[in-house]
Scaffold this motif. Structure first.
Motif, PDB file in Angstrom:
ATOM      1  N   ALA B 165     -11.563  14.044  -2.158  1.00 36.53           N
ATOM      2  CA  ALA B 165     -10.538  14.934  -2.713  1.00 36.53           C
ATOM      3  C   ALA B 165      -9.487  15.266  -1.655  1.00 36.53           C
ATOM      4  O   ALA B 165      -8.277  15.217  -1.920  1.00 36.53           O
ATOM      5  N   LEU B 167      -8.835  13.538   0.962  1.00 41.58           N
ATOM      6  CA  LEU B 167      -8.116  12.301   1.292  1.00 41.58           C
ATOM      7  C   LEU B 167      -6.961  12.087   0.308  1.00 41.58           C
ATOM      8  O   LEU B 167      -5.840  11.760   0.718  1.00 41.58           O
ATOM      9  N   ALA B 168      -7.258  12.287  -0.963  1.00 41.51           N
ATOM     10  CA  ALA B 168      -6.207  12.117  -1.972  1.00 41.51           C
ATOM     11  C   ALA B 168      -5.048  13.072  -1.719  1.00 41.51           C
ATOM     12  O   ALA B 168      -3.875  12.685  -1.782  1.00 41.51           O
ATOM     13  N   GLU B 171      -3.145  11.952   1.403  1.00 47.08           N
ATOM     14  CA  GLU B 171      -2.284  10.784   1.139  1.00 47.08           C
ATOM     15  C   GLU B 171      -0.980  11.216   0.483  1.00 47.08           C
ATOM     16  O   GLU B 171       0.089  10.697   0.793  1.00 47.08           O
ATOM     17  N   GLN B 172      -1.100  12.178  -0.421  1.00 49.84           N
ATOM     18  CA  GLN B 172       0.116  12.704  -1.069  1.00 49.84           C
ATOM     19  C   GLN B 172       1.018  13.366  -0.027  1.00 49.84           C
ATOM     20  O   GLN B 172       2.235  13.199  -0.033  1.00 49.84           O
TER      21      GLN B 172
END
Lengths: 489, 410
Positions: B165, B167-168, B171-172
């Motif tokens: 979570a 990481l997502a 990345e954003q």
């Protein structure tokens, strides 16, 4: 006129798909351009000399063509088109067509230094070289069509294709969002009841010789989670294995679950009991991280060698990728395995990784080579490298994994391999059980194979001979003189 | 740790702490030394108020608070960051000119303790200044403290490992962050025929520690190795975007950067390839990692041949000496291999590479002895603090144009 190195004017049939689909706009555009060019006087066509170079990406071996094949091939063809007054057409099924008018660069170099464009004469060979790993044996993915002589045939084929177009569209990989999907899957793995998704597959030693000594000797039973079933249960929007890095991360979560499940099942006498001595050895897949956890230590404690107890009959299969990614951690993990009395098996060795690396250096108890039809196609230097790699491992330590067909077994036997695992082996073992079982009257081969692959009570419920199911083949039969004759191997 | 300056963020004492600060400062200093990054450093030596440890409570909380307040003018300096060490020393580090702020802060420290008659040393001795990369060793000695104990990996446990979570979300965040400030240039040098070293090319990479400290200070980005590898793909795309910025490639010399196979086959790379000036083609090295190569051998072979056709050199980086027998570079068909120096490295390891020594980049060259060891074994390329030092001392030596490495390796 430009002379092409090979298959000039070679005509091959389009894939025979008699399916209806959406009209291919690119094909329509290509047809229009061909009609315009072919309407010119023949002398003019010969003087201008135009060719079509067709790249049949749709005929590559699955999982190819991947989006990167199409992307890179299109970039290469587009460069050539830009320099040679041409145009690239991307057809719906992924095939690419370059229509251009070759003109030699100064000096006749294959690649123009100033424009980096590949000359049309060199382009087919470059594309063949790039795609060789994914091209079916004996198939040429590139064909060249001089329009002056074969333009009408090309036009007719493209027109037929528009009518027959399957409409299969090439999907771009969607990396954005993959992390979120995997997060859902990861949470499910950590929290849901998934023991029933464990499956079992038996590997065998194929023995030769007469006097009843030949046949299949079960050597181990691998216990793994069914990833497809996991994805199905959470209705995953993406395949867990699309991103190898995220998949390896998920594997660390699966480790904790399988270690816990096996620890709980120890001593219970079921198919997941690591202390059983009356069935082939158990193999489990673990990551390097998983081996270094306290959860592994707990399993090793219940299964491990202790005074008054037989040596553990458990092996841990470690992915080649995992072993290479953090070699120092792998060496620590291997020491933990040795201390626990668990054998180390190297898995996920493909025909390509066998050519690129030296898995024999790991000195694993077994090395699992994944079957690929490509193995049987190697020739010359590649074949010599392959067999040298197998010899370095030691043929007695190679298991041909994913042996789903008779062709796989045939190649393995011809190459000196005697250990096999895969659906074809499942079928052979199932047939042996049906023949040798006194309760098989109402069973089909499919039933027997499915029940042998299940590890939960529901999947095994209808079998009336669980001892035989767990032993994989009838005791004392020509197929197995003893399941205990090979402890781990 | 707290950060001040242009990208000031709130303090995070709950998740960092002095040991974490020490670890991050040590990493930053080492990175400056290796990548030849210029920084100014001011240290308030509060530890000197406890010279014999007989009065461990001599440093009062308000001393620390006042000292930090005194450093506040430096908060406006470019890339300024503040570190609180376990020894109670406080370190300010910044880039570029900040003379007024520096002198104001220094005067405030001296003034703060001027009336304290119990002070065991003069107030002037509480203030020290250094410049990086030249004074890296001295600053690292301060980081280690009087006991000489470096911050250890174990002390990083207070950071939260990256999960799927976070990481997502990260990345954003990276998609919109100003990434140029995290790029470091690491020189790769080769011996000159007349002695000394000359720059062969620059390796560009993101400073992961600084990036983490600035953009995700609560997370240890590398604690989950496979998630970190996934993150590197996002970083690849940001690096390609930076290199594709207007004028960047036109002014660039021979360069290298790390890239994943998937990124090498991405639309972003194809755009980068489109923009690559003719003069730079053949002078760009792409660094690959073993686990990426083996994660999809089919894609690797495709990417390798494509990169070759486009004139890129390919190097294997991040390989341990123990892995060399398993991953013969010659079989992989790569041009170069980065081998990190360690005491355990033996000539037999070089032989295991089955490649010409001049295709080896010996990384982590921290001393003259290591450099000489490598040269005596025919190694042709070097990187590390010693190399950065040598090139800094002779800035006019070699620019890559003097002897393009590709000519030697062609």
């Amino acid at each position: 006129m430009v002379e092409f190195a090979s298959n000039t004017g070679q005509l091959t049939e389009w894939p025979g798909r008699a399916l209806h689909g959406t009209p291919d706009a690119a094909a329509m555009a290509l047809l229009g351009e061909l009609s315009r060019l072919l309407a010119r006087p023949l002398e003019s066509q010969e003087r201008d000399y135009r060719v079509a170079i067709i790249l049949r990406l749709s005929r590559l071996m699955p999982p190819a063509p991947r989006p990167h094949h199409r992307r890179v091939a299109r970039a290469l063809m587009q460069d050539t088109a830009s320099w040679h007054g041409g145009q690239v057409f991307s057809l719906v099924d992924g095939d690419l067509v370059l229509l251009c008018q070759p003109r030699r660069a100064a000096g006749g170099a294959a690649i123009s230094a100033s424009t980096r464009a590949v000359e049309p004469e060199a382009l087919p060979d470059m594309l063949r070289q790039l795609l060789r790993v994914d091209t079916p044996p004996g198939f040429d993915p590139v064909t060249v069509w001089p329009l002056a002589t074969h333009g009408q045939a090309l036009h007719d084929d493209i027109r037929a294709r528009v009518v027959q177009q399957e409409g299969r569209r090439v999907m771009e990989e969607e990396y954005a969002g993959q992390t979120e999907v995997m997060d859902v899957l990861g949470s499910f793995i950590s929290s849901a009841a998934i023991a029933d998704l464990l499956q079992r597959q038996t590997a065998v030693l194929l023995r030769g010789g007469g006097e009843g000594r030949g046949g299949l000797l079960p050597i181990y039973q691998e216990i793994t989670f069914s990833i497809a079933a996991l994805e199905g249960r959470v209705a995953s929007a993406a395949s867990a294995s699309t991103d190898p890095f995220l998949f390896r991360h998920l594997a660390t979560r699966l480790d904790l679950r399988i270690l816990d499940i096996l620890t709980q099942a120890a001593g219970m006498g079921g198919p997941l009991d690591v202390t059983r001595q009356d069935v082939p050895a158990l193999h489990i897949n673990l990551t390097v991280q998983g081996i270094l956890t306290a959860d592994f230590a707990r399993l090793a404690a219940v299964a491990g060698a202790q005074p008054g107890r037989a040596a553990p009959r458990v092996a841990v299969e470690v992915n080649l990728l995992d072993a290479v990614a953090d070699f120092s951690a792998f060496e620590r993990a291997r020491a933990v395995l040795a201390e626990s009395g668990f054998a180390f098996v190297l898995e996920n060795v493909s025909h390509l990784s066998l050519m690129l690396t030296r898995p024999g250096v790991f000195d694993a108890a077994l090395v699992k080579l994944d079957w690929s039809p490509r193995l049987a196609e190697f020739s010359g230097a590649e074949r010599a490298t392959l067999h040298a790699a197998l010899r370095e491992i030691g043929l007695e330590r190679v298991v041909l994994h994913r042996a789903e067909t008779e062709a796989a077994l045939r190649w393995g036997v011809a190459s000196g391999i005697r250990r096999f695992q895969g659906r074809h082996v499942d079928a052979m073992l199932g047939a042996a059980r049906i023949v040798g079982c006194g309760f098989a009257k109402g069973c089909t081969l499919r039933h027997c194979i499915e029940r042998a692959g299940a590890t939960n009570a529901l999947g095994r419920a209808d079998c009336l001979n669980l001892a035989l199911l767990d032993a994989a083949v009838p005791q004392g039969s020509a197929l197995s003189t003893s399941v205990r004759s090979e402890a781990i191997l | 740790m707290s950060q001040v300056g242009r990208h000031r963020v709130a303090e995070s004492p709950a998740v960092g702490g002095a040991k974490q600060d020490a670890l991050q400062l040590a990493t930053l200093v080492r990175d400056c030394a290796v990548a030849d990054i210029a920084r100014n450093v001011a240290v308030v030596r509060l530890s000197r108020l406890e010279p014999d440890r007989q009065r461990p409570h001599h440093v009062r909380p308000h001393h620390v608070r006042l000292a930090r307040a005194a450093l506040e003018p430096l908060a406006q300096a470019e890339r300024a960051r503040l570190f609180m060490l376990p020894s109670r020393d406080i370190v300010a580090i910044w880039r570029g000119e900040a003379e007024v702020a520096r002198s104001t802060a220094k005067a405030a420290i001296e003034h703060m303790f001027a009336d304290d008659e119990s002070l065991p040393i003069s107030p002037q001795r509480l203030w020290e200044e250094y410049t990086l990369p030249g004074d890296a060793e001295a600053v690292l000695a301060i980081v280690r403290g009087p006991d000489g104990q470096p911050a250890t990996q174990a002390e990083r446990v207070k950071l939260i490992p990256l999960d799927l979570a976070s990481l997502a979300a990260f990345e954003q965040q990276l998609a919109h962050a100003d990434m140029a400030r995290f790029v470091r240039r690491l020189p790769i040098a080769m011996p000159r025929a007349k002695g000394g070293l000359t720059l062969a090319w620059e390796s560009r990479r993101f400073d992961i520690n600084e990036l983490a400290a600035c953009l995700s200070p609560r997370h240890d980005l590398q604690a989950e190795p496979w998630l970190f590898r996934r993150l590197t793909r996002t970083l690849d795309r940001r690096m390609l975007a930076l290199l594709g910025a207007h004028g960047e490639l036109a002014e660039a010399g021979p360069l290298a950067f790390q890239i994943n196979i998937a990124s090498l086959l991405s639309p972003e790379f194809l755009r980068f390839d489109d923009m690559l000036p003719v003069g730079l083609r053949g002078h760009v090295t792409l660094d690959l990692t073993p686990e990426d190569v083996l994660s999809n051998p089919s894609a690797f072979l495709f990417a390798r041949d494509f990169a070759r056709a486009r004139g890129y050199r390919l190097a294997l980086s991040g390989i341990a000496a123990a892995l060399l027998p398993i991953l013969p570079v010659r079989r992989l068909g790569l041009d170069l291999v980065h081998l990190h120096w360690s005491e355990a490295l033996r000539p037999a390891d070089l032989a295991a590479l089955q490649t010409e020594p001049e295709r080896i980049v010996l990384a982590g060259v921290e001393s003259e002895a290591v450099l000489l060891w490598g040269m005596s074994h025919g190694i042709g390329l070097f990187s590390g603090a010693r190399v950065s030092d040598a090139l800094r001392m002779h800035p006019r030596i070699g620019t890559g144009a003097e002897m393009p490495i590709s000519r030697r390796l062609a």
